[in-house]
Design a protein around this motif. Structure first.
Motif, PDB file in Angstrom:
ATOM      1  N   THR A  20       0.652  -1.425   0.239  1.00 48.06           N
ATOM      2  CA  THR A  20      -0.022   0.023   0.538  1.00 48.06           C
ATOM      3  C   THR A  20       0.680   0.918   0.542  1.00 48.06           C
ATOM      4  O   THR A  20       0.665   2.034  -0.766  1.00 48.06           O
ATOM      5  N   ILE A  21       2.495   1.291   0.694  1.00 48.13           N
ATOM      6  CA  ILE A  21       2.841   2.447   0.812  1.00 48.13           C
ATOM      7  C   ILE A  21       3.239   2.642  -0.383  1.00 48.13           C
ATOM      8  O   ILE A  21       3.216   3.738  -1.134  1.00 48.13           O
ATOM      9  N   LYS A  22       3.899   1.662  -1.646  1.00 53.40           N
ATOM     10  CA  LYS A  22       4.717   1.815  -2.968  1.00 53.40           C
ATOM     11  C   LYS A  22       3.008   1.791  -3.815  1.00 53.40           C
ATOM     12  O   LYS A  22       4.040   3.094  -4.198  1.00 53.40           O
ATOM     13  N   PHE A  23       2.061   1.665  -3.622  1.00 56.33           N
ATOM     14  CA  PHE A  23       0.947   2.537  -4.108  1.00 56.33           C
ATOM     15  C   PHE A  23       1.285   3.580  -4.632  1.00 56.33           C
ATOM     16  O   PHE A  23       0.941   3.966  -5.291  1.00 56.33           O
ATOM     17  N   TYR A  24       1.101   4.243  -2.915  1.00 58.51           N
ATOM     18  CA  TYR A  24       0.804   5.448  -3.114  1.00 58.51           C
ATOM     19  C   TYR A  24       1.985   6.174  -3.129  1.00 58.51           C
ATOM     20  O   TYR A  24       1.468   7.342  -3.860  1.00 58.51           O
ATOM     21  N   MET A  31       7.250  10.012   1.684  1.00 62.35           N
ATOM     22  CA  MET A  31       7.071   9.551   3.069  1.00 62.35           C
ATOM     23  C   MET A  31       7.338  11.134   3.674  1.00 62.35           C
ATOM     24  O   MET A  31       8.191  11.274   3.576  1.00 62.35           O
ATOM     25  N   PHE A  32       6.291  10.866   4.261  1.00 65.42           N
ATOM     26  CA  PHE A  32       6.211  12.450   5.185  1.00 65.42           C
ATOM     27  C   PHE A  32       6.758  11.921   7.363  1.00 65.42           C
ATOM     28  O   PHE A  32       7.506  12.345   7.531  1.00 65.42           O
ATOM     29  N   HIS A  33       6.154  10.631   7.666  1.00 63.92           N
ATOM     30  CA  HIS A  33       6.391  10.396   8.941  1.00 63.92           C
ATOM     31  C   HIS A  33       5.380   8.679   8.991  1.00 63.92           C
ATOM     32  O   HIS A  33       5.003   8.463   8.641  1.00 63.92           O
ATOM     33  N   SER A  34       6.712   7.946  10.002  1.00 64.49           N
ATOM     34  CA  SER A  34       6.016   6.786  10.299  1.00 64.49           C
ATOM     35  C   SER A  34       6.146   6.736  11.661  1.00 64.49           C
ATOM     36  O   SER A  34       7.203   7.330  12.393  1.00 64.49           O
ATOM     37  N   GLU A  43       1.559  -1.969  15.002  1.00 65.90           N
ATOM     38  CA  GLU A  43       3.245  -1.943  14.328  1.00 65.90           C
ATOM     39  C   GLU A  43       3.307  -1.092  13.508  1.00 65.90           C
ATOM     40  O   GLU A  43       4.730  -1.212  12.877  1.00 65.90           O
ATOM     41  N   TYR A  44       3.534  -1.046  12.177  1.00 65.80           N
ATOM     42  CA  TYR A  44       3.665  -0.326  11.402  1.00 65.80           C
ATOM     43  C   TYR A  44       2.360   1.245  11.032  1.00 65.80           C
ATOM     44  O   TYR A  44       0.783   0.760  10.286  1.00 65.80           O
ATOM     45  N   ALA A  45       2.803   2.121  10.755  1.00 64.12           N
ATOM     46  CA  ALA A  45       2.083   3.079  10.581  1.00 64.12           C
ATOM     47  C   ALA A  45       2.956   4.646   9.721  1.00 64.12           C
ATOM     48  O   ALA A  45       4.371   4.631   9.792  1.00 64.12           O
ATOM     49  N   ALA A  46       2.494   5.265   9.034  1.00 60.20           N
ATOM     50  CA  ALA A  46       2.044   6.504   8.218  1.00 60.20           C
ATOM     51  C   ALA A  46       1.674   7.566   7.529  1.00 60.20           C
ATOM     52  O   ALA A  46       0.246   7.154   6.965  1.00 60.20           O
ATOM     53  N   LEU A  47       2.194   8.824   7.744  1.00 63.48           N
ATOM     54  CA  LEU A  47       1.699   9.556   7.325  1.00 63.48           C
ATOM     55  C   LEU A  47       2.755   9.660   5.859  1.00 63.48           C
ATOM     56  O   LEU A  47       3.832   9.732   5.690  1.00 63.48           O
ATOM     57  N   LEU A  48       2.078  10.112   3.867  1.00 64.79           N
ATOM     58  CA  LEU A  48       2.371   9.799   3.254  1.00 64.79           C
ATOM     59  C   LEU A  48       2.009  11.769   2.880  1.00 64.79           C
ATOM     60  O   LEU A  48       0.451  11.097   2.642  1.00 64.79           O
ATOM     61  N   VAL A  57      -2.065  11.124   2.894  1.00 65.59           N
ATOM     62  CA  VAL A  57      -2.862   9.119   3.380  1.00 65.59           C
ATOM     63  C   VAL A  57      -2.637   8.727   4.298  1.00 65.59           C
ATOM     64  O   VAL A  57      -1.263   8.838   3.980  1.00 65.59           O
ATOM     65  N   GLU A  58      -3.061   8.384   5.343  1.00 68.43           N
ATOM     66  CA  GLU A  58      -2.259   8.050   6.546  1.00 68.43           C
ATOM     67  C   GLU A  58      -1.973   6.492   6.796  1.00 68.43           C
ATOM     68  O   GLU A  58      -3.877   5.848   6.779  1.00 68.43           O
ATOM     69  N   ILE A  59      -1.652   5.110   6.544  1.00 72.97           N
ATOM     70  CA  ILE A  59      -1.735   4.089   6.433  1.00 72.97           C
ATOM     71  C   ILE A  59      -1.165   2.860   7.763  1.00 72.97           C
ATOM     72  O   ILE A  59      -0.330   3.693   8.141  1.00 72.97           O
ATOM     73  N   PHE A  60      -2.190   2.271   8.282  1.00 74.69           N
ATOM     74  CA  PHE A  60      -2.384   1.126   8.994  1.00 74.69           C
ATOM     75  C   PHE A  60      -1.548   0.253   8.655  1.00 74.69           C
ATOM     76  O   PHE A  60      -2.926  -0.156   7.139  1.00 74.69           O
ATOM     77  N   ASP A  61      -0.513  -0.694   9.406  1.00 75.87           N
ATOM     78  CA  ASP A  61      -1.035  -1.855   9.140  1.00 75.87           C
ATOM     79  C   ASP A  61      -2.230  -2.962   9.523  1.00 75.87           C
ATOM     80  O   ASP A  61      -3.089  -2.296  10.273  1.00 75.87           O
ATOM     81  N   LYS A  62      -2.725  -3.651   8.769  1.00 79.16           N
ATOM     82  CA  LYS A  62      -3.294  -4.922   8.808  1.00 79.16           C
ATOM     83  C   LYS A  62      -4.694  -5.118  11.113  1.00 79.16           C
ATOM     84  O   LYS A  62      -4.909  -5.259  10.798  1.00 79.16           O
ATOM     85  N   GLY A  63      -3.686  -5.368  11.307  1.00 78.61           N
ATOM     86  CA  GLY A  63      -3.214  -5.483  12.477  1.00 78.61           C
ATOM     87  C   GLY A  63      -3.933  -3.913  13.644  1.00 78.61           C
ATOM     88  O   GLY A  63      -4.312  -4.341  15.138  1.00 78.61           O
ATOM     89  N   ALA A  64      -3.497  -3.313  12.695  1.00 73.56           N
ATOM     90  CA  ALA A  64      -3.348  -1.619  14.518  1.00 73.56           C
ATOM     91  C   ALA A  64      -5.169  -1.822  14.556  1.00 73.56           C
ATOM     92  O   ALA A  64      -5.648  -2.061  13.965  1.00 73.56           O
ATOM     93  N   ASN A  65      -5.382  -1.125  15.634  1.00 73.82           N
ATOM     94  CA  ASN A  65      -6.187  -1.259  16.194  1.00 73.82           C
ATOM     95  C   ASN A  65      -7.080   0.566  16.616  1.00 73.82           C
ATOM     96  O   ASN A  65      -6.555   1.015  17.932  1.00 73.82           O
ATOM     97  N   VAL A  66      -7.402   1.069  15.737  1.00 70.41           N
ATOM     98  CA  VAL A  66      -7.364   2.666  15.733  1.00 70.41           C
ATOM     99  C   VAL A  66      -9.107   2.315  15.274  1.00 70.41           C
ATOM    100  O   VAL A  66      -9.938   1.587  14.399  1.00 70.41           O
ATOM    101  N   ALA A  67      -9.732   3.948  15.571  1.00 68.12           N
ATOM    102  CA  ALA A  67     -10.362   4.103  15.401  1.00 68.12           C
ATOM    103  C   ALA A  67     -11.325   3.944  13.189  1.00 68.12           C
ATOM    104  O   ALA A  67     -10.635   4.672  12.672  1.00 68.12           O
TER     105      ALA A  67
END
Length: 145
Positions: A20-24, A31-34, A43-48, A57-67
């Motif tokens: 997903t990071i590579k796609f965007y 990449m701005f921040h991770s 485990e992994y999150a980033a702002l692009l 666009v903010e990207i979270f890994d599939k196991g992240a517990n986010v709103a």
């Protein structure tokens, strides 16, 4: 009077974080921040960053517990529709953006087309794709007249 000054970010929970990071990034975001945040199982999150803006666009890994709104799609399942329908990038060329996204792994949703909208009259040229995680991405180009 509003206190809102702009759009900061749209968040996506990735099935495959690195893909997903590579796609965007292939769409031109940078990449701005991770970060990680173990207390939310992130485990992994980033702002692009969208170039030339303070929007992300903010990207979270599939196991992240986010709103989140709605229910996450299971593997192989069509995404569940909720209140958030799509997000839209303004672009110089909606056709080029559409083809770039398809080449980067997106699936077609609505091929490039011209729309004539409302009052006052506005003509837009847009296209839509499904991103790698089922998110609907619109590319919109405002046309003169």
């Amino acid at each position: 009077m509003t206190n809102i000054t702009g759009m900061h970010h749209i968040a996506i929970q990735a099935k495959d974080y690195r893909a997903t990071i590579k796609f965007y990034e292939s769409l031109g975001l940078t990449m701005f921040h991770s970060w990680t945040l173990p207390e939310f199982n992130i485990e992994y999150a980033a702002l692009l960053r969208i170039p030339g803006t303070s929007s992300f666009v903010e990207i979270f890994d599939k196991g992240a517990n986010v709103a989140a709104q709605g229910r996450r799609a299971q593997d192989g399942e069509t995404p569940v529709a909720g209140a958030l329908l799509h997000f839209s990038f303004t672009v110089k060329d909606a056709t080029a953006a559409y083809h770039e996204a398809i080449a980067a792994g997106a699936a077609s949703c609505v091929p490039p087309s011209v729309l004539f909208l409302g009052e006052p009259p506005m003509t837009v040229y847009n296209s839509l794709v499904y991103g790698l995680d089922g998110e609907v991405i619109e590319f919109i180009e405002t046309l003169p007249g």
